[in-house]
Design a protein around this motif. Structure first.
Motif, short mmCIF file in Angstrom:
data_model
loop_
_atom_site.label_atom_id
_atom_site.label_comp_id
_atom_site.label_asym_id
_atom_site.label_seq_id
_atom_site.Cartn_x
_atom_site.Cartn_y
_atom_site.Cartn_z
N THR A 185 0.83 -1.21 0.00
CA THR A 185 0.00 0.00 0.00
C THR A 185 0.86 1.26 0.00
OG1 THR A 185 -1.78 -1.14 1.19
CG2 THR A 185 -1.79 1.27 1.27
N ARG A 236 -2.11 0.89 -12.60
CA ARG A 236 -1.04 1.88 -12.38
C ARG A 236 0.25 1.47 -13.10
NH1 ARG A 236 -4.69 4.38 -10.06
NH2 ARG A 236 -4.35 5.83 -8.32
N HIS A 293 5.06 0.95 -8.40
CA HIS A 293 3.79 0.26 -8.68
C HIS A 293 4.02 -1.20 -9.05
CE1 HIS A 293 0.93 3.36 -7.95
NE2 HIS A 293 1.54 4.21 -8.75
N ALA A 322 4.34 -2.94 -5.73
CA ALA A 322 3.03 -3.10 -5.10
C ALA A 322 2.27 -4.25 -5.76
CB ALA A 322 2.24 -1.80 -5.20
N PHE A 360 2.28 1.75 -3.40
CA PHE A 360 1.23 2.21 -4.32
C PHE A 360 1.05 3.72 -4.22
CE2 PHE A 360 -3.13 3.19 -5.47
CZ PHE A 360 -3.34 2.45 -6.61
N SER A 414 -3.53 -2.03 -8.89
CA SER A 414 -2.08 -2.01 -9.10
C SER A 414 -1.72 -2.25 -10.56
CB SER A 414 -1.40 -3.07 -8.23
OG SER A 414 -1.20 -2.60 -6.92
#
Length: 278
Positions: A10, A56, A32, A35, A13, A53
């Motif tokens: 998290t 991203r 990312h 993550a 992210f 995720s």
């Protein structure tokens, strides 16, 4: 926290999102990807956080021109959504539209349409925006439709979105500047050049005030210059290119576009740029 802890994922992210805002796309992509790797290891295949995720990573890969990776992660977003039987909430829908846009940027229009067709806003039609989240969905939908060749519909949706943003008291920030740019492109592709010019002028003025750094501002000016060339206004394009170089955009970035290169070289030959050229 251990390197495979979900809280660490998290943190990666959200820090990745900060890097995007700062224009540090490679750093954002790395965060990312971390993550996603943790969430893929620790969460079930259908978990919505995997879609967040993956989207991203797709976006940051597209920003760094790694379309092979971008399209792979767009497919991962689609797989998570299909596993759940379609879009289940507005946040997932926004992620799906973001992924569809990435597929469009990377010229895989079949994948873009496949992702788009999974969204409720495509299946049921766009409702009147009730909050800024709805506006963001509308702008993403307009952008995808524009890439798929439905410029007139995209222009109408983007017009509604910009109007709603103002009515809802949305901030004049970089997201709004991006929305104005989407509206400008859609109107230009629909043949509505005067309205497109209004949107591009507003975006140009706003991004001078809200861009987070010279890298981001330089990229904006380069992209806007391309649109002014399309509208037949080379003088405005040259002015934007000069601004971009003065604030640090490498001249080699302009060289990637033959039309801009010819225009820029001719202008510089007449009046050299004193500072900032690289």
């Amino acid at each position: 926290l251990g390197p495979d802890h979900l809280d660490y994922a998290t943190s990666c992210f959200y820090l990745g999102d900060v890097m995007i805002d700062l224009g540090l796309q490679e750093a954002a992509k790395d965060l990312h990807e971390k993550a996603f790797a943790i969430r893929q290891k620790r969460l079930p295949t259908y978990h919505r956080l995997l879609a967040f995720s993956a989207e991203r990573v797709a976006v940051t890969s597209g920003m760094t021109e790694d379309c092979e990776k971008a399209l792979d992660f767009v497919s991962q977003v689609l797989a998570v959504t299909e596993w759940n039987g379609g879009v289940v909430d507005p946040e997932v829908e926004s992620v799906m539209l973001g992924a569809a846009n990435v597929a469009g940027w990377c010229n895989d229009l079949d994948l873009a349409r496949s992702v788009l067709e999974q969204t409720r806003v495509f299946q049921e039609g766009a409702r009147e925006p009730r909050n800024l989240g709805d506006v963001a969905v509308l702008l993403k939908l307009a952008s995808v439709l524009d890439q798929l060749g439905e410029a007139s519909r995209a222009a109408e949706l983007s017009e509604r979105a910009v109007s709603a943003w103002k009515d809802l008291g949305g901030p004049e920030d970089r997201d709004f500047a991006a929305g104005l740019f989407v509206a400008g492109q859609a109107h230009l592709n629909a043949g509505l050049n005067e309205r497109a010019r209004e949107y591009f002028d507003m975006a140009s003025d706003l991004d001078r005030r809200v861009a987070s750094g010279s890298d981001e501002l330089g990229r904006w000016r380069l992209e806007l210059a391309r649109q002014y060339v399309r509208m037949g206004d080379p003088e405005a394009a040259v002015d934007l290119l000069r601004q971009a170089v003065r604030i640090g955009l490498p001249v080699k970035n302009i060289a990637d576009d033959p039309a801009l290169t010819q225009l820029f070289d001719g202008a510089v030959a007449e009046a050299p740029i004193a500072d900032g050229a690289q």
